[in-house]
Design a protein around this motif. Structure first.
Motif, short mmCIF file in Angstrom:
data_model
loop_
_atom_site.label_atom_id
_atom_site.label_comp_id
_atom_site.label_asym_id
_atom_site.label_seq_id
_atom_site.Cartn_x
_atom_site.Cartn_y
_atom_site.Cartn_z
N PHE A 1 0.85 -1.19 0.00
CA PHE A 1 0.00 0.00 0.00
C PHE A 1 0.89 1.23 0.00
O PHE A 1 1.70 1.39 0.91
CB PHE A 1 -0.89 0.03 1.24
CG PHE A 1 -1.90 -1.07 1.28
CD1 PHE A 1 -3.05 -1.00 0.50
CD2 PHE A 1 -1.72 -2.18 2.10
CE1 PHE A 1 -3.98 -2.02 0.54
CE2 PHE A 1 -2.65 -3.19 2.14
CZ PHE A 1 -3.79 -3.12 1.36
N VAL B 1 3.46 0.35 2.63
CA VAL B 1 3.17 -0.62 3.67
C VAL B 1 3.28 -1.98 3.00
O VAL B 1 2.49 -2.30 2.11
CB VAL B 1 1.74 -0.43 4.22
CG1 VAL B 1 1.44 -1.50 5.25
CG2 VAL B 1 1.59 0.94 4.81
N GLU C 1 -0.24 -12.79 13.84
CA GLU C 1 -0.77 -11.75 14.70
C GLU C 1 -1.45 -10.68 13.87
O GLU C 1 -1.32 -10.61 12.66
CB GLU C 1 0.36 -11.13 15.52
CG GLU C 1 0.76 -12.00 16.68
CD GLU C 1 1.93 -11.41 17.41
OE1 GLU C 1 1.69 -10.74 18.41
OE2 GLU C 1 3.07 -11.59 16.96
N GLY D 1 -2.21 -7.59 11.87
CA GLY D 1 -1.34 -6.79 11.00
C GLY D 1 -0.31 -7.60 10.26
O GLY D 1 0.53 -7.03 9.56
N SER D 2 -0.36 -8.91 10.39
CA SER D 2 0.66 -9.70 9.71
C SER D 2 0.34 -9.89 8.23
O SER D 2 1.14 -10.41 7.48
CB SER D 2 0.82 -11.05 10.39
OG SER D 2 -0.41 -11.71 10.46
N GLY D 3 -0.83 -9.45 7.80
CA GLY D 3 -1.12 -9.48 6.38
C GLY D 3 -2.04 -10.60 5.95
O GLY D 3 -2.15 -10.89 4.76
N LYS D 4 -2.71 -11.22 6.89
CA LYS D 4 -3.57 -12.35 6.56
C LYS D 4 -4.74 -11.93 5.69
O LYS D 4 -4.98 -12.50 4.62
CB LYS D 4 -4.10 -13.00 7.84
CG LYS D 4 -3.04 -13.33 8.87
CD LYS D 4 -3.66 -13.96 10.10
CE LYS D 4 -4.55 -13.02 10.91
NZ LYS D 4 -3.82 -11.93 11.57
N THR D 5 -5.44 -10.91 6.14
CA THR D 5 -6.59 -10.45 5.38
C THR D 5 -6.18 -9.97 4.01
O THR D 5 -6.80 -10.28 3.00
CB THR D 5 -7.28 -9.30 6.15
OG1 THR D 5 -7.70 -9.80 7.40
CG2 THR D 5 -8.45 -8.77 5.38
N THR D 6 -5.10 -9.21 4.00
CA THR D 6 -4.62 -8.68 2.72
C THR D 6 -4.30 -9.82 1.77
O THR D 6 -4.68 -9.79 0.60
CB THR D 6 -3.39 -7.80 2.96
OG1 THR D 6 -3.69 -6.84 3.96
CG2 THR D 6 -2.98 -7.09 1.68
N GLN E 1 -14.89 -11.79 8.69
CA GLN E 1 -14.77 -11.86 10.14
C GLN E 1 -15.97 -11.26 10.86
O GLN E 1 -16.51 -11.85 11.77
CB GLN E 1 -13.50 -11.12 10.58
CG GLN E 1 -13.46 -10.85 12.08
CD GLN E 1 -12.13 -10.31 12.53
OE1 GLN E 1 -11.32 -9.89 11.71
NE2 GLN E 1 -11.88 -10.35 13.81
N GLU F 1 -11.10 -15.24 9.33
CA GLU F 1 -11.44 -15.20 10.76
C GLU F 1 -12.94 -15.31 10.98
O GLU F 1 -13.54 -14.44 11.62
CB GLU F 1 -10.91 -13.91 11.39
CG GLU F 1 -9.46 -13.66 11.05
CD GLU F 1 -8.74 -12.85 12.13
OE1 GLU F 1 -9.19 -12.89 13.29
OE2 GLU F 1 -7.72 -12.23 11.81
N1 LIG Z 1 -5.95 -0.13 2.53
C1 LIG Z 1 -4.79 -0.13 3.23
N2 LIG Z 1 -3.96 0.92 3.14
C2 LIG Z 1 -2.80 0.93 3.82
N3 LIG Z 1 -2.38 -0.05 4.62
C3 LIG Z 1 -3.17 -1.13 4.76
C4 LIG Z 1 -4.42 -1.22 4.07
N4 LIG Z 1 -5.01 -2.39 4.40
C5 LIG Z 1 -4.15 -3.01 5.27
N5 LIG Z 1 -3.05 -2.24 5.46
C6 LIG Z 1 -1.91 -2.59 6.30
O1 LIG Z 1 -1.40 -3.82 5.88
C7 LIG Z 1 -1.00 -4.57 7.00
C8 LIG Z 1 -1.65 -5.94 6.98
O2 LIG Z 1 -3.05 -5.78 7.23
P1 LIG Z 1 -4.09 -6.97 7.29
O3 LIG Z 1 -5.43 -6.40 7.51
O4 LIG Z 1 -3.90 -7.82 6.10
O5 LIG Z 1 -3.62 -7.76 8.58
P2 LIG Z 1 -4.30 -8.99 9.30
O6 LIG Z 1 -3.26 -9.98 9.43
O7 LIG Z 1 -5.54 -9.38 8.60
O8 LIG Z 1 -4.63 -8.39 10.70
P3 LIG Z 1 -5.91 -8.59 11.65
O9 LIG Z 1 -5.65 -9.82 12.44
O10 LIG Z 1 -5.88 -7.38 12.51
O11 LIG Z 1 -7.12 -8.69 10.80
C9 LIG Z 1 -1.33 -3.80 8.24
O12 LIG Z 1 -0.17 -3.16 8.70
C10 LIG Z 1 -2.31 -2.78 7.76
O13 LIG Z 1 -2.16 -1.58 8.47
#
Ligand SMILES: Nc1ncnc2c1ncn2[C@@H]1O[C@H](COP(=O)(O)OP(=O)(O)OP(=O)(O)O)[C@@H](O)[C@H]1O
Ligand SMILES: Nc1ncnc2c1ncn2[C@@H]1O[C@H](COP(=O)(O)OP(=O)(O)OP(=O)(O)O)[C@@H](O)[C@H]1O
Ligand SMILES: [Mg+2]
Ligand SMILES: [Mg+2]
Lengths: 575, 348, 342, 378, 327
Positions: free
Chosen positions: C33, C47, C68, C70-75, C118, C199
């Protein structure tokens, strides 16, 4: 010798007069300049700080008398006037007023590049008036032809301080003059001839004038006392009419002219209840202005312009103008019907029988039938054989409630006889643009406009050349509103012009009046401008304000916009 | 650890109701329990069972209206050694207790700190209020507290704003704030639910350490049975606004006497134990059927009855009383005695 | 790529499924990002939410993705479905690289791949009835026209444990667990072969969690679904998944079959994660590995191994070498340069 | 989060968002009062022709009347008959006070008649409910009497009738202008929010420009641009058009923000995952989600425009004669200044209606806002 | 921070250009020009008018005139007023300051009154006081301000006439005072004259703002961190004023940017009714006379005020809300 103000100019005896004090008055707009050559508005401060011209006009008798001249002579051909400048006159800085000052005035006003508002008054029918200095005490004014308005011109021909303007004019030219004496110029630098000079100007709030110490040296009252009596004058700027009333009711101003019935009633009620102590002169006289309907009679030969060009139509139209209803409903009973272009305040000049086409719906219907409008359509509107509807749009300016009220009554009365009048209210500038052929590429695009005129000559109170001239001469025709074809289309136009110039050259009052009558009769028959109704004026002042004219002399012609029916120099404050 | 201390806080028949448009929500409906000095009492139960309302009632922080403590007493022995009924205290007296004798930390570390003041200011506020220290001294205390809860570079962090910190760090700030006046009782309302497991481990570790050092009592609210097992000395299980079981932590986990507790214990995946092996049929979790009851429309009898596989006609008729099952263990189930045997059947 | 210590053992960087045919092959997936700033709001940084992630999913396999916050799972999950456009890498689904497909082509593939969210509150449009929500998918793809559709919706509802009469209701009339079931029914409406479950039980009550996990497990078995199960709670994942991928700061740390990962974690991060989870048994008092500090910012991830700042085994080399994912035991991969630990 | 099961027994009927909002709204007494008030006002506008005893422009240029006070209605006549009747009126201008003086002419009595038609009186013919032409009036008196319930204006036009007719314009203005504003705002905000990028930048700049230019000034100048022969009513509606042309900025900004945030919501992502097209997402998910805000916006913008119209009349660019709106009627009172208050207080009545209409909409708007806001639900 | 300000100022440029260009076109589109009225003056000849038109540059194409204006603007020259024959800067200065006086007093009143009312109503919702405030704010929201002004002046006049209370009925200064007053005395004079119009000017604003703040504060009072503060034993007053109010004010601050130009615009009718020599009367006469450079200057100033106001409110926001930091 000083000029002595006739005792007849005021109701007070010289012995009662107290000197000193401040007169508080009101103006509808902010003053924009102190420069007489730049000023475009009325009233303006330079005019109020000027003593006057070579001649003056007596408010009681209407006679012209020498004022800044001690005496004058007129040549046999009535074209040349020679004035002996009154000795002992001084500017507010103490310098003497001499013949040079008139020459300066002439030089600067008639300078094209300075472009002052007064420029055009130095021409008669495109020919210049010439002013020259004979010696330091003698001024000669030569008119291109014999003209009664010369007297008026001479009352308005005011000196300007040579020692202030000429050095600038010589070094910086016209631009230099235009940049002088702005509203923010230090009052000390403003040199005037009148009884009051500028003390202070608070922008948007008020102008404070103080007594000119030199004025009294050459202006005395009938008892020989130096004028003016007042120490100062305060001109409050109040641009809203309702706010002006508030100021008068709150006792913050001394002289006030209620401009409609509502305000008149308020002042009257306050005086009756002793909330303010003062004098109210309602219905003092007619107002020096007119309201009329003008049709587009250009030669564009459309159905409508042809119809409007037919005098029968205009006569019929005049007969559906319910002037009494206008006076009653729109002017609240405070006005009078008008039938010619001569303002009703000029009582002696009004022609009799001018009301030939007064309100008469039956007569109107008859004339319309003669024009071919015999049957009504399903919508109640008359149509002629060709199927043309008797319908047009009447325009007036949105800022003016009175004119809108007139238009409304016309509309409603017209409807009753089967004439459909649509009304449209637009900005004033837009309306004047429509009247102007030039900005419409020679094609004017309106049916009828409700507009009015103001100002005009007191020696010959007939609409001037710019209103009556039909072929766009340099000196006129721009207000020849009904016909801007740049040629005279109707015999009565030429007739009127000829009579007009005859009147201008006629120095005999009775003969001049006879000519004016003739012109008015033509007007009444032809109805080029269908006159409607005129308002009356009212004056009020507080008890402390003294020195007004005798009641008989109180009229819109003699009253000053700022000070009401009085000469400011003779005004005093009772304590 | 011995739990022989005297009672610090005793909640007796506490009832807290909320009046809403739909009707009266009996969020806490006759809750009784106590905490001894130096002890950690865990309150478990699922969402809406009244855990938070109970703790807020103890703090007298129920929004009024719509909430109201209708009945019951909360007896607390403060630092001054005098026992008072918190329910009856004036607001001014109560303010002296809050933050001083009893402090509280909340579930959401992200929203529980004021975003527009520095963390130092927020910690110092309580210190100034209760210990009569001036601003400068209080800031010193704040720095010390931050160091105490293990925040690196506390001198710098004390002047930072909450948004400049991570969730775990903020929760530490909350703890520092709660401990700044050495309270006798710390109420922790789901302090780690919003945190990651590694951070949760840090915080739990920290809390245990601090309790050892300070010797305060903790009322620990959670729905995570793992956390309970780790932290608690004794456990109170809530369901539908009532205490359904109470007892020593080992007892509760070993021999639950209420079907809800049993269901809860069975339904949670146990790390490691049941990990799936490829190729083998997967194991199923033992789920409690049905949904949490509507608090507006609680069953007349036992509130767990609609979901209970052991329910009998009698359960429907009246709210069962708390039965003493021995050893300070109580359970709100009329069939508690049968469970020893039932449980064996189930596991078999 | 930087050199790795144990290259010999890296037979295939794209980690194979345990058995059977590959359905989904994620290769070097990246999602950055951009962060804008400066005078002309230019990109001043990224990011690195997902950074060089590769793995394969076999048909019918359930794979867990843990890590954990913010580890990027959702992304990662959304980038695979192209709900957010990946910045780099390929996603090969059933032999087709879907990252190269146009918008309309992609639409056809959407039938095959679905997602469960989730938050059961935000994932259902509050203005639509349950039948609208579930029917929307069928409408889009023109499935089961006419009367059939209602029947199909009813069938789906029953399948997820709701009653057909719930069809006319709105989401807000359901409890969290029930909503999650609606979300599952929606995903199933197009008969997908692959589901990303992001999740799906984290927001649910303890007692409801088990119901939904069981339901998912049943459906997966019944329909032969391939599932990428995202969670942060290892305990739940172990339960239902064949294999588990552990992520940290946008990168994969370890991949192993469930039991293997639990019993025999090879990566220090996995080890810490396992030990951090509290055990619901008061009699067991384990020695915890408490990780120091917080997860670093993904804008400025540590050089070399991203975990090294919190790793108790970190050595100097960890800062220099980006560890590659390599097979350290059959079907067990880890991204750590040290083989002498664990 | 509450995990509350729907108890099937209690709620057999399923509640949509809207029905919840409605039931919330109904519970709010102010909102209910506002709705009733508006209902009455709009009913009045609908039935204006029927309620007004006179035509909009009906007055006499021969039997001239100005500023007549409200006509007293008498109930029991000399014969002891019961029923409303009025006396004739005699007027003269009092040249002492410069006010009109009216006295009852007890020699003329006219009963107040109900449900009379007035055949041949073109002025009084109107279209009942907009389509049936009739001159049926709720009440009226025959000539020569006059029945001025709320007095007359300077032309002797019945103020009651003019207020009735004026309500049609005043009450429709707000709705038309705010609907236009909403349409513009939705389109512009929607484009900016959905397409982002250049379109977004351009539109947002435009919004800034529009909010930076003084509104009054824009209005007066734009107003002067219309062709003069156009129908005054049309011109007036064009002015309203300008108002909305100036006013869409704030709404567009909010719509844009909402769309930007909604498009990231899970349920929109879910639709994308299902393969929904852009137009489907916009139409089914994005726009409806702005509906809440739009409805609240509408209900709060309408009173603003009603007031705005009165301001226009104050500077003389509102509705023109012979048409009337509450604003222009109040403008008449304003122009009369103190005299309106002292001598003819009935001219202030249109002001009361403006206040009422604004209040009604405010109540409804606030009620809607509360009803839509789950945090403020009662 | 500085680069942020710089970037924002850079972004002003297109908005500013667009706004002024638009204004210029609109003014020029209107029929007629400054000299139209002169044409109807019987004593001025058409050729005089033509000459003046050339002199004022009104014969040039609009776009040329605009760039000419822009060029001058950049050098601080706002052009000449046609009516006053003076530089616009000089003409507009006084009225601008006058409007600013009204608006500043208004703005201060706006916040000083609406904040306590809003907070009071939020702390005691549905109390009698709250209901009273609600009632009045609804009323004030419903009355057109110019009409309300008429009623107020009428009332003040009656008080003055019947009880002799000397009240400033319009105007900026009293005409009765001598010229050589100490500065504080004249300042006081201006202040009491400004009071009535400023109050009426902001009544609507106060009404809506206090209601808005009420909702805002109520919402903030329900926030977790307010509960945290209470749990610390902080007194209720401090909870409200220290913890809740500051965040509740954030949206108010965000709206500050538009307030100044809005009030200057809104002061319009009132300046007329109260005879206050502000920008609106000047603007209206300029509009009527098509004194384009005055109109342009007013537009330019209000555009700048708007842009600056937004910048200032953004910066203020960053002061009050540490979460917002601009780079
Ligand atoms: N649209 C966006 N713009 C900028 N940064 C983003 C965006 N979406 C996610 N991020 C960043 O990418 C990183 C991974 O986010 P992600 O949501 O994939 O984590 P996650 O593992 O799913 O966390 P959680 O357990 O909190 O759901 C995080 O640091 C988040 O701040
Ligand atoms: N302000 C309030 N108004 C109305 N009802 C309330 C209020 N606060 C709490 N409740 C109700 O009280 C009941 C108990 O809520 P409480 O917050 O104590 O649950 P909890 O056990 O803490 O749940 P969680 O695990 O979600 O925190 C719930 O049904 C809730 O809806
Ligand atoms: Mg809770
Ligand atoms: Mg996630």
């Amino acid at each position: 010798a000083p000029f002595v103000y006739p005792a007849s100019w005021t109701t007070n005896k010289p012995a009662e007069v107290q000197t000193g004090g401040t007169l508080r008055t009101v103006n509808l707009q902010d003053f924009k300049t102190l420069n007489p050559f730049v000023s475009k508005e009325s009233p303006n401060l330079p005019a109020y700080m000027s003593a006057g011209g070579l001649l003056g006009q007596d408010p009681i008798t209407d006679e012209y008398y020498p004022y800044m001249a001690s005496s004058y002579t007129q040549s046999a051909d009535k074209k040349t006037f020679t004035f002996n400048v009154r000795p002992g006159m001084k500017w507010s800085d103490g310098k003497p007023i001499t013949a040079d000052d008139w020459v300066t005035s002439y030089t600067l006003y008639s300078n094209k590049d300075i472009g002052s508002n007064g420029y055009d008054s130095f021409f008669i029918n495109d020919q210049p008036i010439k002013v020259s200095k004979v010696d330091s005490d003698t001024v000669k004014v030569v008119f291109p032809k014999a003209d009664v308005t010369a007297l008026e011109f001479l009352t308005g021909f005011e000196p300007e301080p040579t020692h202030v303007f000429m050095p600038v004019f010589k070094s910086k030219g016209a631009e230099g003059i235009k940049n002088m004496w702005t509203i923010s110029t230090d009052p000390k630098d403003i040199v005037v001839s009148g009884s009051f000079m500028l003390d202070r100007y608070q922008r948007g709030e008020r102008a404070l004038l103080k007594k000119n110490p030199y004025f009294g040296e050459w202006n005395k009252d009938s008892a020989g006392k130096a004028l003016p009596y007042l120490d100062s004058v305060q001109i409050n700027v109040v641009p809203d009419a309702n706010a002006q009333l508030t100021q008068f009711l709150a006792g913050n101003i001394d002289v006030y002219a209620p401009d409609n019935r509502d305000k008149l009633a308020q002042v009257k009620a306050a005086m009756d209840a002793k909330k303010i102590n003062g004098v109210l002169i309602p219905n003092a006289s007619g107002r020096a202005s007119s309201d009329f309907v003008v049709f587009n009679m250009d030669d564009s030969a459309t159905f409508k312009t042809k119809l409007f060009s037919n005098p029968k139509f205009r006569q019929a139209f005049s007969m559906i103008v319910n002037r009494d209803a206008m006076v009653d409903l729109t002017l609240g009973g405070l006005g009078q019907p008008t039938y010619t272009g001569v303002y009703p305040v000029f009582k002696d000049w009004l022609a009799t029988g001018a009301d030939k086409y007064k309100f008469n719906p039956a007569g109107a219907i008859k004339l319309l039938n003669e024009l071919g409008f015999t049957k009504k359509g399903p919508d109640g509107i008359l149509v002629d054989k060709a199927g043309n509807k008797l319908e047009f749009t009447l325009i007036t300016n949105a800022e003016n409630v009175r004119r809108q009220g007139f238009a409304k009554i016309i509309q409603d009365e017209a409807k009753k006889v089967g004439m459909k009048v649509n009304t449209s209210f637009i900005a004033f500038n837009q309306m004047t643009d429509m009247l102007d052929a030039k900005s419409n590429f020679g094609r004017r695009n309106f049916d009828a406009i409700l507009i009015g005129l103001t100002n005009g000559s007191r020696v010959f109170p007939i609409s001037g050349p710019n209103v009556i001239e039909c072929s766009g001469l340099a000196d006129g025709g721009n207000l020849h509103m009904f016909n801007q074809s740049n040629k005279c289309r109707f015999p009565f136009e030429t007739q009127t012009i000829n009579l007009y110039w005859k009147g201008r050259a006629e120095f005999n009052l009775a003969a001049r009046k006879a000519i004016a009558n003739q012109i008015q009769r033509i007007e009444a028959e032809q109805q080029p401008y269908v006159q409607l109704a005129a308002q009356t004026v009212h004056y009020a002042w507080t008890d402390r304000t003294q020195g007004e004219f005798p009641r008989s002399a109180i009229s819109s012609l003699t009253a000053s916009t700022l000070y009401g029916p009085r000469v400011i120099d003779l005004t005093w404050i009772k304590r | 650890m011995t739990h022989q201390g005297e009672v610090l806080l005793a909640v007796n028949g506490l009832k807290t109701y909320f009046s809403t448009d739909e009707g009266v929500v009996k969020s806490v409906d006759g809750v009784t329990f106590h905490i001894k000095k130096g002890e950690t009492l865990a309150v478990v139960g699922e969402s809406g069972s009244g855990k938070s309302v109970t703790s807020l009632s103890i703090m007298r922080l129920i929004p009024m209206p719509p909430g109201k403590i209708v009945e019951g007493e909360v007896l607390f022995t403060g630092k001054d050694g005098v026992q008072k009924d918190i329910v009856k205290l004036s607001e001014a007296e109560m303010r002296k207790i809050r933050g001083n004798d009893i402090s509280m930390i909340f579930q959401e570390p992200m929203t529980s700190l004021n975003p527009v003041y520095t963390v130092g200011d927020q910690i110092a506020e309580a210190v100034i209020l209760h210990q009569g220290k001036n601003k400068k001294e209080a800031m010193g205390v704040a720095t010390d507290m931050l160091r105490f809860v293990g925040i690196p570079a506390p001198e710098k962090r004390v002047n930072e704003y909450p948004h400049q910190m991570s969730g775990g760090m903020r929760q530490r700030v909350m703890i520092a704030m709660a401990l700044s006046c050495n309270p006798a009782l710390l109420i922790a309302d789901e302090p780690t639910t919003a945190l990651d497991v590694t951070i949760q481990a840090q915080i739990l570790d920290l809390m245990r350490k601090l309790q050892r050092d300070i010797g305060m009592s903790i009322l620990f609210i959670t729905h995570n049975l793992g956390v309970v097992a780790e932290m608690a000395d004794r456990v109170v299980v809530m369901y539908g606004g009532r205490v359904v079981e109470e007892g020593d932590v080992v007892e509760i986990f070993k021999a639950p006497r209420h079907p809800y507790t049993m269901g809860l214990l069975n339904s949670i995946p146990r790390p490691g134990e049941n990990a799936h092996v490829a190729g083998q049929p997967k194991q199923r979790l033992e789920a409690i059927p049905g949904n949490v009851p509507n608090p507006l429309n609680l069953p007349r009898g036992c509130s767990f009855e609609p979901r209970c596989k052991f329910a009998v006609e009698a359960c429907r008729e009246a709210v069962p009383p708390l039965f003493d099952t021995g050893g300070g263990h109580t359970a709100r189930c009329i069939r508690w005695q049968e469970f020893e045997q039932v449980q064996q059947e189930v596991t078999a | 790529m930087t050199t790795t210590i144990a290259t010999a053992e890296t037979s295939d960087r794209r980690v194979m499924p345990a058995a059977g045919e590959t359905l989904l092959d994620v290769q070097n997936l990246e999602k950055f990002f951009p962060i804008r700033g400066g005078l002309l709001s230019r990109v001043v940084g990224n990011v690195k939410a997902v950074n060089d992630v590769s793995f394969r999913l076999g048909r019918g396999e359930v794979v867990g993705l843990v890590g954990e916050s913010g580890s990027g799972k959702t992304t990662a999950g959304r980038a695979i479905l192209r709900l957010i456009e990946p910045t780099g890498g390929q996603v090969i689904f059933n032999g087709t690289d879907i990252t190269k497909l146009g918008k309309s082509q992609m639409r056809d593939y959407r039938r095959e791949m679905q997602i469960i969210f989730q938050d059961p509150f935000a994932s259902l449009n509050p203005r639509m009835t349950v039948s609208d929500i579930i029917g929307e998918a069928m409408q889009i793809h023109n499935l089961n026209p006419g009367k059939q559709r209602v029947e199909r919706i009813a069938e789906l509802l029953e399948k997820v444990g709701l009653r057909p009469e719930h069809m006319r209701r709105y989401p807000h009339e359901f409890s969290g667990g029930q909503r999650q079931r609606i979300g599952i029914a929606r995903a199933l409406a197009v008969d997908p072969s692959f589901i990303v479950a992001d999740e799906p039980v984290s927001a649910l009550d303890v007692s409801i969690q088990a119901q939904v996990v069981n339901l998912l497990q049943d459906l997966q078995e019944e329909l032969g679904l391939t599932v990428l199960f995202i969670a942060h709670d290892l305990a739940v994942v172990e339960y239902i998944c064949d294999r588990i991928i552990v992520m940290y700061l946008g990168r994969i740390m370890e991949i192993a079959p469930s039991r293997e990962l639990n019993n025999n974690p090879k990566h220090p991060y996995t080890e810490a994660l396992l030990s951090a989870a509290p055990v619901p048994d008061p009699t067991v008092k384990r020695q915890r590995i408490i990780l120091e500090g917080d997860i670093p910012s993904p804008i400025n991830p540590p050089s070399g191994c991203v975990f090294r700042t919190r790793c108790r085994y970190a050595i100097d080399d960890c800062a220099k070498i980006v560890p590659e994912l390599r097979e350290v035991a059959p079907n067990h991969f880890k991204a750590c340069i040290r083989d002498d630990i664990l | 989060m509450t995990t509350t099961a729907p108890t099937t027994a209690r709620k057999s009927r399923s509640q949509s968002q809207w029905s919840i909002v409605w039931s919330q709204f109904k519970r709010n007494p102010l909102a209910r009062a506002g709705l009733i008030l508006l209902g009455l006002l709009y009913l009045m506008a609908l039935l204006a022709g029927f309620l007004a005893p006179y035509g909009l422009t009906e007055y006499s240029t021969s039997d001239r009347i100005s500023w007549a006070p409200p006509t007293p209605i008498h109930w029991r006549d000399a014969q002891g008959n019961f029923g409303p009747y009025v006396y004739g009126i005699k007027r003269d201008i009092d040249m002492e006070t410069f006010r009109d003086k009216y006295v009852e002419d007890t020699s003329v009595t006219c009963p107040v008649k109900f449900f009379q038609t007035h055949p041949g009186m073109e002025n009084r013919t109107y279209r009942f409910l907009g389509f049936i032409p009739t001159s049926l009036k709720l009440f009226s008196v025959d000539a020569p009497c006059k029945l001025y319930l709320w007095g007359s204006d300077s032309y002797g036009r019945d103020q009651f009738s003019r207020v009735m007719y004026g309500s049609q314009i005043s009450l429709s203005i707000g709705i038309i202008a705010s609907v236009l504003t909403v349409i513009l705002g939705l389109i512009m905000g929607g484009i900016a929010g959905y397409f982002r990028g250049v379109a977004d930048t351009v539109i947002m700049r435009l919004v800034e420009v529009l909010s930076a230019i003084p509104e009054l000034f824009l209005l007066i100048t734009l107003r002067a641009l219309f062709p003069i022969n156009s129908d005054p009513i049309l011109v007036f509606y064009l002015v309203i058009g300008i108002l909305s042309l100036i006013g869409w900025g704030g709404l567009a900004r909010i719509v844009r923000g909402q769309i930007l945030s909604v498009r990231e919501l899970d349920y929109v992502q879910a639709a994308t995952a299902l393969g929904a097209s852009d137009s489907r997402i916009i139409g089914k998910h994005l726009l409806p989600s702005t509906a809440t805000y739009i409805i609240i916006y509408l209900s709060l913008a309408i009173p603003g425009f009603i007031l705005g119209e009165s301001g226009l009349s104050f500077i003389g660019i509102g509705i023109v004669e012979p048409f009337a709106s509450w604003g222009s009627l109040l403008g008449v009172a304003q122009a009369g200044g103190f005299e309106s208050i002292d001598a003819r207080p009935w001219t202030l009545i249109p002001g009361v209606f403006i206040v009422l209409a604004v209040l009604g909409w405010q109540f409804v708007g606030d009620g809607l806002r509360d009803a839509f806001d789950p945090r403020r639900r009662r | 921070m500085l680069p942020y300000i710089f970037r924002r100022v850079l972004q002003f440029i297109p908005t500013f250009l667009l706004a002024t260009l638009l204004a210029f076109f609109i003014v020029q589109l209107a029929p007629g020009d400054f000299l139209s009225q002169l044409k109807e003056n019987p004593s001025v000849r058409p050729e005089t008018v033509e000459r003046l038109r050339r002199e004022f540059g009104l014969d040039q194409p609009i776009i040329v005139q605009y760039f000419y204006w822009l060029k001058n603007f950049l050098t601080g020259n706002l052009g000449q007023s046609f009516q006053y024959k003076r530089p616009v800067t000089e003409v507009i200065g006084g009225p601008f300051v006058n409007s600013l006086i009204l608006v500043l007093i208004g703005t201060i009143l706006h916040y000083v009154v609406s904040i306590p009312i809003g907070v009071y109503s939020a702390v005691r919702p549905y109390s009698t006081g709250d209901k009273l405030f609600t009632f009045f704010s609804y009323i004030f929201l419903g009355i057109p301000s110019f009409f309300f002004a008429l009623l107020v002046i009428w009332g003040m006049l009656k008080l003055q006439q019947n009880f002799g209370w000397d009240m400033p009925l319009g105007n900026k200064t009293s005409s009765k005072l001598p010229a050589d007053l100490p500065w504080w005395r004249s300042a006081w004079d201006v202040f009491i004259h400004a009071l009535a119009p400023s109050i009426i000017l902001v009544l609507r604003g106060i009404s809506s703002e206090s209601r808005f703040l009420r909702g805002q504060t109520m919402e903030v009072l329900g926030q977790d961190y307010v509960r945290t503060a209470r749990a610390k034993g902080v007194s209720e007053n401090k909870v409200v004023y220290k913890h809740a109010l500051r965040t509740a004010l954030i949206p108010l601050i965000a709206g500050l940017g538009g307030l100044l130009p809005a009030l200057i615009g809104g002061a319009g009718f009132l300046e007329v009714v109260f005879n206050w020599p502000g920008l609106t009367p000047l603007n209206l006469t300029a509009l009527y006379n098509q004194d384009i450079y005055i109109l342009q200057a007013v537009t330019a100033i209000s555009t700048l005020l708007y842009l600056l106001g937004n910048l200032v409110s953004d910066l203020l926001l960053s002061v009050i809300d540490p979460r917002i930091r601009y780079h």
